[in-house]
Design a protein around this motif. Sequence first.
Motif, PDB file in Angstrom:
ATOM      1  N   ILE A  54       0.900  -1.121   0.196  1.00 51.45           N
ATOM      2  CA  ILE A  54      -0.072   0.219  -0.140  1.00 51.45           C
ATOM      3  C   ILE A  54       1.060   0.991   0.347  1.00 51.45           C
ATOM      4  O   ILE A  54       1.323   1.263   1.088  1.00 51.45           O
ATOM      5  N   ARG A  55       0.598   2.663  -1.371  1.00 52.59           N
ATOM      6  CA  ARG A  55       1.130   3.766  -0.828  1.00 52.59           C
ATOM      7  C   ARG A  55       0.832   4.442   0.364  1.00 52.59           C
ATOM      8  O   ARG A  55      -0.101   4.257   0.328  1.00 52.59           O
ATOM      9  N   ARG A  56       2.000   4.762   0.965  1.00 46.87           N
ATOM     10  CA  ARG A  56       1.534   5.893   2.143  1.00 46.87           C
ATOM     11  C   ARG A  56       2.452   6.830   1.239  1.00 46.87           C
ATOM     12  O   ARG A  56       3.989   7.177   2.413  1.00 46.87           O
ATOM     13  N   GLY A  57       1.889   8.212   0.793  1.00 45.21           N
ATOM     14  CA  GLY A  57       3.358   8.770   0.759  1.00 45.21           C
ATOM     15  C   GLY A  57       3.908   9.171  -0.627  1.00 45.21           C
ATOM     16  O   GLY A  57       3.482   7.659  -1.801  1.00 45.21           O
ATOM     17  N   SER A  58       5.442   8.914   0.292  1.00 44.29           N
ATOM     18  CA  SER A  58       6.878   8.137  -1.047  1.00 44.29           C
ATOM     19  C   SER A  58       6.873   6.852  -1.044  1.00 44.29           C
ATOM     20  O   SER A  58       7.832   6.141  -1.685  1.00 44.29           O
ATOM     21  N   ARG A  59       6.041   6.032   0.520  1.00 43.64           N
ATOM     22  CA  ARG A  59       6.768   4.982   0.347  1.00 43.64           C
ATOM     23  C   ARG A  59       5.829   3.688   0.522  1.00 43.64           C
ATOM     24  O   ARG A  59       4.865   4.079   0.814  1.00 43.64           O
ATOM     25  N   MET A  60       5.746   3.006  -0.099  1.00 41.79           N
ATOM     26  CA  MET A  60       5.612   1.526   0.544  1.00 41.79           C
ATOM     27  C   MET A  60       4.868   0.653   1.685  1.00 41.79           C
ATOM     28  O   MET A  60       6.462   0.535   1.967  1.00 41.79           O
ATOM     29  N   VAL A  61       4.453   0.473   1.549  1.00 43.04           N
ATOM     30  CA  VAL A  61       4.052  -0.033   2.908  1.00 43.04           C
ATOM     31  C   VAL A  61       3.567  -1.765   2.690  1.00 43.04           C
ATOM     32  O   VAL A  61       2.831  -1.715   2.255  1.00 43.04           O
ATOM     33  N   ALA A  62       4.526  -2.910   3.370  1.00 43.99           N
ATOM     34  CA  ALA A  62       4.431  -3.909   2.584  1.00 43.99           C
ATOM     35  C   ALA A  62       3.306  -4.637   4.100  1.00 43.99           C
ATOM     36  O   ALA A  62       3.577  -4.208   5.630  1.00 43.99           O
ATOM     37  N   VAL A  63       1.510  -5.081   4.063  1.00 38.98           N
ATOM     38  CA  VAL A  63       0.812  -6.419   4.687  1.00 38.98           C
ATOM     39  C   VAL A  63       0.838  -7.258   4.595  1.00 38.98           C
ATOM     40  O   VAL A  63       0.326  -7.490   3.777  1.00 38.98           O
ATOM     41  N   PRO A  64       1.049  -7.900   5.537  1.00 35.51           N
ATOM     42  CA  PRO A  64       0.773  -9.494   5.357  1.00 35.51           C
ATOM     43  C   PRO A  64      -1.151  -9.885   5.107  1.00 35.51           C
ATOM     44  O   PRO A  64      -1.609  -9.234   6.060  1.00 35.51           O
ATOM     45  N   ILE A  65      -0.828 -10.300   4.186  1.00 34.13           N
ATOM     46  CA  ILE A  65      -2.542 -10.458   3.550  1.00 34.13           C
ATOM     47  C   ILE A  65      -2.718 -11.643   5.039  1.00 34.13           C
ATOM     48  O   ILE A  65      -4.404 -11.913   5.147  1.00 34.13           O
ATOM     49  N   ALA A  66      -2.814 -11.744   5.388  1.00 35.95           N
ATOM     50  CA  ALA A  66      -3.438 -12.573   6.953  1.00 35.95           C
ATOM     51  C   ALA A  66      -3.385 -12.392   7.559  1.00 35.95           C
ATOM     52  O   ALA A  66      -4.229 -12.790   9.013  1.00 35.95           O
ATOM     53  N   GLY A  67      -3.207 -11.091   7.961  1.00 37.08           N
ATOM     54  CA  GLY A  67      -3.490  -9.847   8.819  1.00 37.08           C
ATOM     55  C   GLY A  67      -4.587  -9.614   8.920  1.00 37.08           C
ATOM     56  O   GLY A  67      -5.081  -8.627   9.384  1.00 37.08           O
ATOM     57  N   ILE A  68      -4.670  -9.585   7.306  1.00 32.96           N
ATOM     58  CA  ILE A  68      -6.375  -8.722   6.931  1.00 32.96           C
ATOM     59  C   ILE A  68      -7.764  -9.815   6.955  1.00 32.96           C
ATOM     60  O   ILE A  68      -7.707 -10.897   6.716  1.00 32.96           O
ATOM     61  N   THR A  69      -8.626  -8.784   7.933  1.00 31.09           N
ATOM     62  CA  THR A  69      -9.763  -9.581   8.387  1.00 31.09           C
ATOM     63  C   THR A  69     -10.773  -9.127   7.798  1.00 31.09           C
ATOM     64  O   THR A  69     -11.828  -9.026   7.196  1.00 31.09           O
ATOM     65  N   ARG A  70     -11.028  -7.361   7.456  1.00 36.81           N
ATOM     66  CA  ARG A  70     -11.170  -7.061   5.986  1.00 36.81           C
ATOM     67  C   ARG A  70     -11.183  -5.583   5.376  1.00 36.81           C
ATOM     68  O   ARG A  70      -9.880  -4.980   5.956  1.00 36.81           O
ATOM     69  N   ALA A  71     -11.790  -6.032   3.860  1.00 35.58           N
ATOM     70  CA  ALA A  71     -11.141  -4.494   2.804  1.00 35.58           C
ATOM     71  C   ALA A  71     -11.638  -4.170   2.659  1.00 35.58           C
ATOM     72  O   ALA A  71     -12.675  -4.837   2.282  1.00 35.58           O
ATOM     73  N   GLU A  72     -11.903  -3.225   2.311  1.00 34.85           N
ATOM     74  CA  GLU A  72     -12.971  -2.316   1.492  1.00 34.85           C
ATOM     75  C   GLU A  72     -12.169  -1.665   0.532  1.00 34.85           C
ATOM     76  O   GLU A  72     -11.472  -0.851   0.508  1.00 34.85           O
ATOM     77  N   VAL A  73     -13.141  -1.307  -0.664  1.00 34.23           N
ATOM     78  CA  VAL A  73     -12.574  -0.015  -1.698  1.00 34.23           C
ATOM     79  C   VAL A  73     -13.030   0.928  -2.708  1.00 34.23           C
ATOM     80  O   VAL A  73     -14.101   0.860  -1.706  1.00 34.23           O
ATOM     81  N   ALA A  74     -12.623   2.243  -2.041  1.00 31.48           N
ATOM     82  CA  ALA A  74     -13.601   3.429  -2.115  1.00 31.48           C
ATOM     83  C   ALA A  74     -14.145   3.358  -3.609  1.00 31.48           C
ATOM     84  O   ALA A  74     -13.695   3.076  -4.568  1.00 31.48           O
ATOM     85  N   ALA A  75     -15.538   3.858  -3.355  1.00 27.86           N
ATOM     86  CA  ALA A  75     -16.321   4.252  -4.748  1.00 27.86           C
ATOM     87  C   ALA A  75     -16.950   5.548  -4.650  1.00 27.86           C
ATOM     88  O   ALA A  75     -18.102   5.347  -4.397  1.00 27.86           O
ATOM     89  N   GLY A  76     -16.469   6.323  -4.669  1.00 27.10           N
ATOM     90  CA  GLY A  76     -16.830   7.803  -5.143  1.00 27.10           C
ATOM     91  C   GLY A  76     -17.175   8.347  -4.242  1.00 27.10           C
ATOM     92  O   GLY A  76     -17.044   7.818  -2.786  1.00 27.10           O
ATOM     93  N   ARG A  77     -17.475   9.451  -4.076  1.00 29.31           N
ATOM     94  CA  ARG A  77     -17.586  10.046  -2.923  1.00 29.31           C
ATOM     95  C   ARG A  77     -19.065  10.733  -3.048  1.00 29.31           C
ATOM     96  O   ARG A  77     -20.349  10.453  -3.942  1.00 29.31           O
ATOM     97  N   ASP A  78     -19.805  10.493  -1.921  1.00 27.99           N
ATOM     98  CA  ASP A  78     -21.171  11.142  -1.078  1.00 27.99           C
ATOM     99  C   ASP A  78     -21.461  12.277  -0.863  1.00 27.99           C
ATOM    100  O   ASP A  78     -21.194  12.428   0.413  1.00 27.99           O
ATOM    101  N   ARG A  79     -22.383  12.893  -1.232  1.00 29.61           N
ATOM    102  CA  ARG A  79     -22.738  14.534  -0.509  1.00 29.61           C
ATOM    103  C   ARG A  79     -23.800  14.533   0.480  1.00 29.61           C
ATOM    104  O   ARG A  79     -23.055  15.324   0.951  1.00 29.61           O
TER     105      ARG A  79
END
Length: 183
Positions: free
Chosen positions: A63-88
């Motif tokens: 995952i990009r955080r500013g100018s660096r890449m953060v490595a996240v182990p997939i086994a530690g992920i319990t929930r993943a969400e993707v951005a789907a636009g803005r809601d006014r």
Amino acid sequence: MSRHLAFALLLLVASVLPRPAMAQEMARALDALPQNSVVRLRGPELRRVQGPIGDVVGDTVFIRRGSRMVAVPIAGITRAEVAAGRDRVRGMLHGARIGAGVGGVIGAVVMAAACYSCSGSESVQITAAGLVIGAIYFAIPTGLVGLAVGGQNWEPVRHDGYRVGLVQAAEGRTGIGVSLAIP
């Protein structure tokens, strides 16, 4: 009788089908997202990691955080969400809530301080009026700011594999359905 037999057979088949490991499902789901999609990952050790998705390599997502890449182990992920636009509307409600809270406190404090010579019941009434007036006074402009900015919509990242669940059947009945992902 045949319905009960079909239900039992469906549960038996669903329990016998091999399910891929949760980490493998998550890795496939994250790998299927377009590059630079903004994701929000949560897990017991992660708390919350958010940013544009990079590469998915083996059991790690970057995952990009500013100018660096953060490595996240997939086994530690319990929930993943993707951005789907803005809601006014969501942004407006969030801004109005924040403004009402801050304004209510400020209004109550100002009115209580202004009523230093009031009796007990009058002081409570004036403080409550200050709370309401301050909440309304601050909620309107912050709600308008939230309307202009908008709030982020998040959709869950779908996993591959099969799912068993209740579905709406004909004539208002509820049935059991099996959803299979075919590569």
